[in-house]
Design an enzyme around this catalytic site. Structure first.
Site, PDB file in Angstrom:
ATOM      1  N   LYS A 113       0.828  -1.206   0.000  1.00 47.87           N
ATOM      2  CA  LYS A 113       0.000   0.000   0.000  1.00 47.87           C
ATOM      3  C   LYS A 113       0.853   1.244   0.000  1.00 47.87           C
ATOM      4  O   LYS A 113       2.094   1.164   0.018  1.00 47.87           O
ATOM      5  CB  LYS A 113      -1.006  -0.002   1.142  1.00 47.87           C
TER       6      LYS A 113
ATOM      7  N   LYS B  80      -7.554  -5.123  -3.178  1.00 47.43           N
ATOM      8  CA  LYS B  80      -8.316  -4.597  -2.051  1.00 47.43           C
ATOM      9  C   LYS B  80      -8.805  -3.195  -2.352  1.00 47.43           C
ATOM     10  O   LYS B  80      -7.996  -2.309  -2.651  1.00 47.43           O
ATOM     11  CB  LYS B  80      -7.323  -4.569  -0.883  1.00 47.43           C
TER      12      LYS B  80
HETATM   13  O1  LIG Z   1      -4.574  -3.416   6.102  1.00 46.74           O
HETATM   14  C1  LIG Z   1      -3.996  -3.063   7.132  1.00 46.74           C
HETATM   15  C2  LIG Z   1      -3.660  -1.660   7.440  1.00 46.74           C
HETATM   16  O2  LIG Z   1      -2.547  -1.224   6.773  1.00 46.74           O
HETATM   17  C3  LIG Z   1      -3.589  -1.418   8.887  1.00 46.74           C
HETATM   18  O3  LIG Z   1      -2.695  -0.389   9.214  1.00 46.74           O
HETATM   19  P1  LIG Z   1      -2.594   0.067  10.739  1.00 46.74           P
HETATM   20  O4  LIG Z   1      -2.386  -1.178  11.547  1.00 46.74           O
HETATM   21  O5  LIG Z   1      -1.428   0.974  10.816  1.00 46.74           O
HETATM   22  O6  LIG Z   1      -3.892   0.732  11.038  1.00 46.74           O
END
Ligand SMILES: O=C[C@H](O)COP(=O)(O)O
Length: 232
Positions: free
Chosen positions: A27, A85
């Site tokens: 991401k 996603k």
């Molecule tokens: O898909 C998972 C996310 O990137 C969660 O990120 P985070 O744990 O920093 O909220």
């Protein structure tokens, strides 16, 4: 429970992989909670872990643009993502969500039916004015997606558990299971949430900040991924 870890580059992906992630989720936090990274980053993450684990890629926190989203989803699939996603961010109605997810799924599955589509709602949907995630199991099943998840839309340190309590998340994951799909929970999850997560039993938990040492703008540490893996 499977462990999904969200790196932003191949170096972090290797740390996630070596620490024991089941799914390596590319991401780009600079472009939002489910911000999309570049196709060449997705491809190089895939190469760097050498098909050792499935790759996931986020395509963005979307508004109602089914065509744009379908093309982005196909792009992620072609770049090598096994899970694609999408965040239904500025999507408010059931009709809009169904149209988004049906077309994204068609774009991905026509290319390769083994690839999986993940429909993500947001636990803090009220503060971002997006669709209630409890509507997504039925819509996701109708659209043909594989996984329904929640994450937080605004990354300001507030956790999914501040917006949906254990009872609500148990109801959410049960509803997903009842329609034959996989469930995923994310949103500033912490080590101390693990007992509750084990009781809720989603199929997947998604994390970044937890394995960066609490600050998601820092970088993923293999030893924290390993610690999480062991505690799970
Ligand atoms: O898909 C998972 C996310 O990137 C969660 O990120 P985070 O744990 O920093 O909220």
């Amino acid at each position: 429970m499977k462990l999904l870890i969200s790196p932003i580059n191949p170096e972090e992906a290797i740390a996630a992989y070596e620490g024991g992630a089941d799914i390596v989720d590319v991401k780009n936090p600079k472009e939002g909670s489910l911000g999309a990274n570049f196709p060449w980053i997705i491809s190089s993450v895939k190469e760097s872990i050498n098909a050792g684990k499935p790759i996931s890629a986020t395509i963005g926190d979307f508004n109602f643009k089914p065509g744009t989203a379908s093309l982005a989803a196909l792009g992620a699939a072609v770049a090598g993502a096994d899970y694609i996603k999408v965040g239904l961010y500025d999507v408010q109605t059931e009709e809009q969500a169904l149209e988004m997810l049906t077309n994204i799924t068609k774009a991905v599955k026509n290319y390769d039916s083994s690839k999986k589509v993940v429909a993500s709602g947001y636990s803090d949907y009220e503060r971002i004015n997006s669709i209630n995630p409890h509507l997504l199991p039925a819509i996701g099943a109708k659209a043909g997606v594989d996984v329904v998840m929640v994450d937080t839309g605004i990354k300001d340190g507030r956790s999914t558990f501040e917006f949906m309590d254990e009872e609500e998340l148990t109801k959410f994951t049960s509803a997903i299971r009842a329609v034959g799909l996989e469930s995923a929970l994310a949103g500033t999850l912490k080590f101390e949430d693990l007992p509750m997560l084990k009781r809720i039993q989603p199929d997947i938990i998604g994390v970044r900040g937890m394995v960066c040492g609490g600050d998601r703008t820092s970088c993923i540490k293999a030893e924290l991924v390993e610690k999480l893996r062991n505690e799970m």
